[in-house]
Motif scaffolding. Structure first.
Motif, PDB file in Angstrom:
ATOM      1  N   ALA A 104       4.153   0.203 -18.485  1.00 29.49           N
ATOM      2  CA  ALA A 104       3.219   1.132 -17.831  1.00 29.49           C
ATOM      3  C   ALA A 104       2.687   0.526 -16.529  1.00 29.49           C
ATOM      4  CB  ALA A 104       2.073   1.472 -18.762  1.00 29.49           C
ATOM      5  N   TYR A 105       2.464  -0.781 -16.527  1.00 30.05           N
ATOM      6  CA  TYR A 105       1.994  -1.481 -15.325  1.00 30.05           C
ATOM      7  C   TYR A 105       3.024  -1.378 -14.200  1.00 30.05           C
ATOM      8  CZ  TYR A 105       1.126  -5.552 -12.292  1.00 30.05           C
ATOM      9  OH  TYR A 105       0.934  -6.373 -11.207  1.00 30.05           O
ATOM     10  N   VAL A 106       4.277  -1.664 -14.535  1.00 28.28           N
ATOM     11  CA  VAL A 106       5.346  -1.618 -13.522  1.00 28.28           C
ATOM     12  C   VAL A 106       5.549  -0.189 -13.017  1.00 28.28           C
ATOM     13  CG1 VAL A 106       7.818  -1.961 -13.143  1.00 28.28           C
ATOM     14  CG2 VAL A 106       6.506  -3.689 -14.376  1.00 28.28           C
ATOM     15  N   ASN A 107       5.513   0.794 -13.921  1.00 26.93           N
ATOM     16  CA  ASN A 107       5.662   2.193 -13.508  1.00 26.93           C
ATOM     17  C   ASN A 107       4.519   2.637 -12.602  1.00 26.93           C
ATOM     18  OD1 ASN A 107       8.050   2.555 -14.901  1.00 26.93           O
ATOM     19  ND2 ASN A 107       7.052   3.300 -16.756  1.00 26.93           N
ATOM     20  N   SER A 108       3.317   2.172 -12.903  1.00 31.48           N
ATOM     21  CA  SER A 108       2.150   2.521 -12.073  1.00 31.48           C
ATOM     22  C   SER A 108       2.283   1.920 -10.676  1.00 31.48           C
ATOM     23  CB  SER A 108       0.858   2.037 -12.740  1.00 31.48           C
ATOM     24  OG  SER A 108       0.665   2.658 -13.988  1.00 31.48           O
ATOM     25  N   LEU A 109       2.766   0.687 -10.600  1.00 29.35           N
ATOM     26  CA  LEU A 109       3.005   0.058  -9.293  1.00 29.35           C
ATOM     27  C   LEU A 109       4.013   0.860  -8.482  1.00 29.35           C
ATOM     28  CD1 LEU A 109       3.253  -3.757 -10.183  1.00 29.35           C
ATOM     29  CD2 LEU A 109       1.530  -2.697  -8.705  1.00 29.35           C
ATOM     30  N   TYR A 110       5.087   1.271  -9.145  1.00 26.00           N
ATOM     31  CA  TYR A 110       6.150   2.044  -8.464  1.00 26.00           C
ATOM     32  C   TYR A 110       5.589   3.344  -7.870  1.00 26.00           C
ATOM     33  CZ  TYR A 110      10.235   5.108  -8.053  1.00 26.00           C
ATOM     34  OH  TYR A 110      11.180   5.998  -7.610  1.00 26.00           O
ATOM     35  N   SER A 111       4.815   4.067  -8.670  1.00 24.52           N
ATOM     36  CA  SER A 111       4.250   5.344  -8.199  1.00 24.52           C
ATOM     37  C   SER A 111       3.227   5.119  -7.094  1.00 24.52           C
ATOM     38  CB  SER A 111       3.599   6.085  -9.368  1.00 24.52           C
ATOM     39  OG  SER A 111       4.543   6.372 -10.373  1.00 24.52           O
ATOM     40  N   LEU A 112       2.436   4.049  -7.209  1.00 28.17           N
ATOM     41  CA  LEU A 112       1.434   3.738  -6.182  1.00 28.17           C
ATOM     42  C   LEU A 112       2.110   3.434  -4.850  1.00 28.17           C
ATOM     43  CD1 LEU A 112      -1.519   3.210  -5.403  1.00 28.17           C
ATOM     44  CD2 LEU A 112      -1.235   0.866  -6.225  1.00 28.17           C
ATOM     45  N   GLY A 113       3.185   2.674  -4.881  1.00 29.65           N
ATOM     46  CA  GLY A 113       3.916   2.359  -3.651  1.00 29.65           C
ATOM     47  C   GLY A 113       4.447   3.601  -2.972  1.00 29.65           C
ATOM     48  N   GLN A 114       4.962   4.544  -3.764  1.00 29.58           N
ATOM     49  CA  GLN A 114       5.476   5.791  -3.182  1.00 29.58           C
ATOM     50  C   GLN A 114       4.347   6.602  -2.547  1.00 29.58           C
ATOM     51  OE1 GLN A 114       7.902   7.677  -6.381  1.00 29.58           O
ATOM     52  NE2 GLN A 114       9.577   7.224  -4.998  1.00 29.58           N
ATOM     53  N   CYS A 115       3.182   6.617  -3.197  1.00 30.04           N
ATOM     54  CA  CYS A 115       2.028   7.340  -2.641  1.00 30.04           C
ATOM     55  C   CYS A 115       1.615   6.764  -1.286  1.00 30.04           C
ATOM     56  CB  CYS A 115       0.845   7.265  -3.602  1.00 30.04           C
ATOM     57  SG  CYS A 115       0.864   8.486  -4.904  1.00 30.04           S
ATOM     58  N   TYR A 116       1.540   5.443  -1.194  1.00 35.32           N
ATOM     59  CA  TYR A 116       1.128   4.809   0.056  1.00 35.32           C
ATOM     60  C   TYR A 116       2.059   5.184   1.214  1.00 35.32           C
ATOM     61  CZ  TYR A 116      -2.544   1.798  -1.886  1.00 35.32           C
ATOM     62  OH  TYR A 116      -3.713   1.332  -2.445  1.00 35.32           O
ATOM     63  N   SER A 117       3.356   5.256   0.948  1.00 36.90           N
ATOM     64  CA  SER A 117       4.282   5.604   2.035  1.00 36.90           C
ATOM     65  C   SER A 117       4.072   7.040   2.500  1.00 36.90           C
ATOM     66  CB  SER A 117       5.737   5.407   1.594  1.00 36.90           C
ATOM     67  OG  SER A 117       6.119   6.361   0.621  1.00 36.90           O
ATOM     68  N   ARG A 118       3.615   7.913   1.572  1.00 38.45           N
ATOM     69  CA  ARG A 118       3.401   9.330   1.924  1.00 38.45           C
ATOM     70  C   ARG A 118       2.133   9.545   2.744  1.00 38.45           C
ATOM     71  NH1 ARG A 118       8.057   8.620  -0.860  1.00 38.45           N
ATOM     72  NH2 ARG A 118       9.134  10.596  -1.217  1.00 38.45           N
ATOM     73  N   VAL A 119       1.223   8.576   2.752  1.00 35.07           N
ATOM     74  CA  VAL A 119       0.002   8.697   3.575  1.00 35.07           C
ATOM     75  C   VAL A 119       0.062   7.721   4.753  1.00 35.07           C
ATOM     76  CG1 VAL A 119      -1.437   9.565   1.694  1.00 35.07           C
ATOM     77  CG2 VAL A 119      -1.286   7.095   2.075  1.00 35.07           C
ATOM     78  N   ASN A 120       1.282   7.324   5.085  1.00 34.55           N
ATOM     79  CA  ASN A 120       1.548   6.484   6.269  1.00 34.55           C
ATOM     80  C   ASN A 120       0.994   5.061   6.147  1.00 34.55           C
ATOM     81  OD1 ASN A 120       2.628   8.863   7.341  1.00 34.55           O
ATOM     82  ND2 ASN A 120       0.689   9.420   8.275  1.00 34.55           N
ATOM     83  N   LYS A 121       0.711   4.612   4.940  1.00 37.09           N
ATOM     84  CA  LYS A 121       0.269   3.229   4.751  1.00 37.09           C
ATOM     85  C   LYS A 121       1.485   2.393   4.350  1.00 37.09           C
ATOM     86  CE  LYS A 121      -4.532   4.361   3.666  1.00 37.09           C
ATOM     87  NZ  LYS A 121      -5.661   4.231   2.715  1.00 37.09           N
ATOM     88  N   TYR A 122       2.362   2.207   5.331  1.00 37.89           N
ATOM     89  CA  TYR A 122       3.663   1.600   5.061  1.00 37.89           C
ATOM     90  C   TYR A 122       3.552   0.134   4.657  1.00 37.89           C
ATOM     91  CZ  TYR A 122       4.876   5.838   7.606  1.00 37.89           C
ATOM     92  OH  TYR A 122       4.965   7.138   8.028  1.00 37.89           O
ATOM     93  N   GLN A 123       2.624  -0.577   5.267  1.00 40.21           N
ATOM     94  CA  GLN A 123       2.466  -1.989   4.940  1.00 40.21           C
ATOM     95  C   GLN A 123       2.014  -2.167   3.494  1.00 40.21           C
ATOM     96  OE1 GLN A 123       3.397  -4.422   6.980  1.00 40.21           O
ATOM     97  NE2 GLN A 123       2.957  -5.930   5.373  1.00 40.21           N
ATOM     98  N   LEU A 124       1.048  -1.341   3.086  1.00 42.35           N
ATOM     99  CA  LEU A 124       0.590  -1.392   1.694  1.00 42.35           C
ATOM    100  C   LEU A 124       1.711  -1.032   0.731  1.00 42.35           C
ATOM    101  CD1 LEU A 124      -3.018   0.139   1.691  1.00 42.35           C
ATOM    102  CD2 LEU A 124      -2.341  -2.113   0.860  1.00 42.35           C
ATOM    103  N   SER A 125       2.505  -0.038   1.114  1.00 43.99           N
ATOM    104  CA  SER A 125       3.640   0.373   0.281  1.00 43.99           C
ATOM    105  C   SER A 125       4.607  -0.788   0.102  1.00 43.99           C
ATOM    106  CB  SER A 125       4.362   1.568   0.913  1.00 43.99           C
ATOM    107  OG  SER A 125       5.473   1.950   0.128  1.00 43.99           O
ATOM    108  N   SER A 126       4.913  -1.484   1.186  1.00 46.12           N
ATOM    109  CA  SER A 126       5.823  -2.635   1.111  1.00 46.12           C
ATOM    110  C   SER A 126       5.256  -3.738   0.227  1.00 46.12           C
ATOM    111  CB  SER A 126       6.093  -3.185   2.514  1.00 46.12           C
ATOM    112  OG  SER A 126       6.843  -2.269   3.283  1.00 46.12           O
TER     113      SER A 126
END
Length: 551
Positions: A185-207
Motif C-alpha cells: 500500500a505504501y509503494v502504491n501510494s507513492l506511485y499515485s502521488l508521483g503521478q499527481c505531482y506531474s499533473r499539477v506541473n510539480k515535475y521535480q517533486l514527481s521525480s
C-alpha cells in the motif's frame, strides 16, 4: 491425480456457467469450515478456477450456517473470482449481508468494495457516492487501516476526475500511514502521488517521489512496481519536454507492463512515446505508436480522455499524406470515442479540449463518404466544409453575444433558506434539516465557499453535520451535487465582481482563479465556461466594450 484435477476443472467450468444457480459443495470440501476457504483465497490470482470453487463453497457453507459475516466475506471473494458482469450483483448482496451484521466496520468495508466496483467500471461519481456512505460507517470505528484504505480509494477517484490537489493531500496521508503498516500500500501510494505531482506541473517533486518509489520497490521486493515508477517518470519527462529521456524510460517500462496484462497503462505508454516522437517531428514513428493505441481500443474498447489526442494527430497525419481512406477511418473512430467518453467520463467530457469537435467530425465524415476523384465533387465538398465552418463561427459569435447579454441582465442570486418541508423524503429529522439549512445560508452569505480546496468534508464540518446529510440536503434544496454547488457559487461570485469592480477586469485568469479559491487556472477557466458557456477572457473583453459604449 490428473484425473481428479480434470474433474475439478470441469466442475469449475460448470460453476462459472451456473454462478447464480444453487451450488452444492463437493464431498471433498463439505467438512471444511469458513476459515479454511478464507485462507485458500488469494486475491491476486483472479483467474484461478480452483479458487472459484473455494469461493462458491465458502458462500454455500456460510449460508447453511446462517453466518451473515461469513456470507458477506464470501460475496466479497466472489466479486474478484467471477465474471465482471456479476460483480455489481455480488456487491449488492455483500452490502445486504453486511447490514444484517450491524457491524459498522463490515458495512463500511462493503460499501467501499461496492465503490471499487464502480471505480473499475469508470463510474466515478457512483464510486464516490459509495465511498461517502462507507466513510459514515468507517469513521465510527477504530480501524485505522480501513480508514486509510478508504482514503486511498477516494484519492484515486479524485485523481481520475482531475481534482489533483485534493488527491495529493489524501495520497500524502496514505504514504505516511502505510509506510509503517503495509509495504504494498505504501509503494502504491507513492506511485499515485508521483503521478499527481506531474499533473499539477510539480515535475521535480514527481521525480523525487518516483526515485523514492524505485528504492522502496527494490527494498520490499515488489519488483513489478519498479517498472511502474519508471513509466511514471517517463510521462513526467514528457511533460518537461525531455523527449529522448521520456521515450527511453517508457520503452524500458513497457515489457513489464505488457507482461502484467495492464492494457490501460500499456496504451498510455504507446501514446506518450508517440507524442514524444511527434514533438521531435518524427511523425512516421509517432503514427506507428498511435496505431498501437487504436489496436488496443479495437480489442479492449478502452479509451481515456488523454488518449483522444492520438486520434486527432492521426487525422492530421492523414491530411498531410492526403490519405482519404485513413482520414475517414480515424474520423469514424474519433466519433465512437467521443460517444464512449460522454458515457464513461460524463463529468470530464465537457471539459476536454478538442481540436476536432463532434459536429466538425460528422461533417467531415459525410464529406469523405460522399467524395470521389471528381474535381467537381471535391470542390463542392470543400465549399460545404468551409460554409459549415463559417456557419459555425457565425453561430458561435451570436451565441456568445447572447450568453454575455444574459449574464449582464442576470441579477445576483440571493441565498434562500428553503422551508424544510421535504425532510420526510430525506428520512432526516425536520429540526435537523432546518438547522442545517440555516447554517447553509450563513455559509453562502459569508462566502466560505471561496476557501481553497473547499469540499464535502469541510462543508459538512461547517454545517456541523455528517457528509451524508450534507449531500442529501444540498441535492434536495439546492438541486445540485456538492462539486457543482460549490463550483457554481465560486463562478457566480467572480461574475459579480467583474460586473461591479473595475480592478478585477484587468486581472489575468490566474488571479481570478485565486480570488475564487480554485486550485488551478485550468480548473477555473473550465468551470467558468461550463457555468456560462463563454470564457472568462471573452466575458471581460465584452464587458469592457459594453462599458466603453455606455460611457
Amino acid at each position: 491425480m490428473k484425473k481428479n484435477y480434470l474433474i475439478l476443472l470441469l466442475l469449475c467450468f460448470f460453476i462459472s456457467l451456473n454462478a447464480q444457480k444453487k451450488f452444492i459443495i463437493p464431498d471433498s470440501l463439505s467438512n471444511k469450515d469458513c476459515n479454511y476457504f478464507n485462507e485458500k483465497i488469494n486475491y491476486k490470482e483472479s483467474d484461478s478456477l480452483k479458487e472459484r470453487l473455494y469461493a462458491q463453497s465458502w458462500l454455500a457453507k456460510a449460508k447453511s450456517e446462517r453466518n451473515d459475516k461469513q456470507i458477506a466475506l464470501a460475496y466479497k471473494s466472489l466479486i474478484y473470482k467471477f465474471d465482471k458482469k456479476l460483480r455489481h450483483l455480488y456487491a449488492d448482496s455483500l452490502v445486504i449481508a453486511a447490514k444484517r451484521t450491524n457491524s459498522a466496520e463490515l458495512i463500511g468495508s462493503a460499501y467501499m468494495t461496492k465503490g471499487i466496483v464502480y471505480y473499475d467500471d469508470k463510474k466515478m461519481m457512483k464510486a464516490l457516492d459509495n465511498y461517502l456512505i462507507a466513510d459514515d460507517y468507517i469513521s465510527k470505528t477504530n480501524d485505522e487501516y480501513l480508514i486509510y484504505k478508504l482514503k486511498y480509494c477516494k484519492a484515486l477517484t479524485k485523481y481520475y476526475l482531475g481534482f489533483y490537489h485534493e488527491a495529493i493531500s489524501l495520497f500524502k496521508e496514505c504514504v505516511t500511514y502505510f509506510k509503517e503498516q503495509n509495504d504494498h500500500a505504501y509503494v502504491n501510494s507513492l506511485y499515485s502521488l508521483g503521478q499527481c505531482y506531474s499533473r499539477v506541473n510539480k515535475y521535480q517533486l514527481s521525480s523525487q517521489i518516483n526515485q523514492i518509489g524505485i528504492k522502496a520497490a527494490i527494498q520490499f521486493e515488489i519488483f513489478r512496481m519498479k517498472s511502474y515508477f519508471l513509466f511514471s517518470e517517463g510521462i513526467n519527462q514528457s511533460f518537461k519536454h525531455n523527449y529522448v529521456d521520456a521515450i527511453k524510460k517508457l520503452s524500458l517500462a513497457l515489457p513489464d507492463i505488457k507482461s502484467n496484462k495492464d492494457f490501460a497503462n500499456e496504451t498510455l505508454a504507446y501514446f506518450y512515446i508517440g507524442k514524444n516522437y511527434w514533438s521531435q517531428n518524427q511523425k512516421e514513428k509517432a503514427v506507428a505508436y498511435f496505431k498501437k493505441v487504436d489496436i488496443i481500443f479495437q480489442q479492449q474498447n478502452y479509451i481515456s480522455p488523454e488518449l483522444r489526442e492520438a486520434y486527432e494527430l492521426l487525422i492530421d497525419y492523414s491530411l498531410i499524406k492526403n490519405d482519404k481512406k485513413a482520414h475517414l477511418i480515424y474520423v469514424d473512430q474519433l466519433l465512437k470515442i467521443d460517444q464512449l467518453l460522454e458515457h464513461n467520463y460524463k463529468y470530464l467530457s465537457g471539459k476536454i479540449t478538442k481540436v476536432y469537435d463532434t459536429e466538425k467530425l460528422l461533417q467531415t465524415q459525410r464529406n469523405l463518404e460522399n467524395s470521389n476523384n471528381s474535381i467537381t465533387i471535391i470542390a463542392i465538398s470543400t465549399t460545404a466544409v468551409l460554409m459549415s465552418i463559417i456557419s459555425f463561427l457565425v453561430y458561435r459569435h451570436f451565441r456568445s453575444k447572447k450568453l454575455f447579454q444574459e449574464l449582464m441582465n442576470r441579477q445576483p442570486a440571493t441565498s434562500k433558506l428553503f422551508v424544510a418541508n421535504g425532510s420526510k423524503e430525506l428520512d432526516i429529522n425536520p429540526e435537523v434539516v432546518a438547522a442545517i439549512l440555516k447554517k447553509l445560508e450563513k455559509f453562502e452569505i459569508s462566502k466560505k465557499y471561496l476557501e481553497k480546496e473547499m469540499n464535502l468534508l469541510k462543508l459538512a464540518s461547517l454545517l456541523n453535520t455528517n457528509t451524508k446529510y450534507a449531500s442529501k440536503i444540498i441535492a434536495k434544496y439546492r438541486n445540485k451535487g456538492i462539486i457543482e454547488y460549490i463550483t457554481d457559487l465560486k463562478i457566480d461570485h467572480i461574475i459579480e465582481l467583474l460586473k461591479s469592480e473595475n480592478k478585477y477586469r484587468i486581472y489575468k485568469n490566474k488571479s481570478l482563479a485565486e480570488e475564487a479559491g480554485f486550485g488551478s487556472t485550468q480548473n477555473f477557466t473550465r468551470a467558468f465556461k461550463s457555468r456560462t458557456g463563454i470564457s472568462p477572457s471573452y466575458f471581460c473583453t465584452e464587458l469592457n466594450k459594453s462599458i466603453a459604449v455606455n460611457n
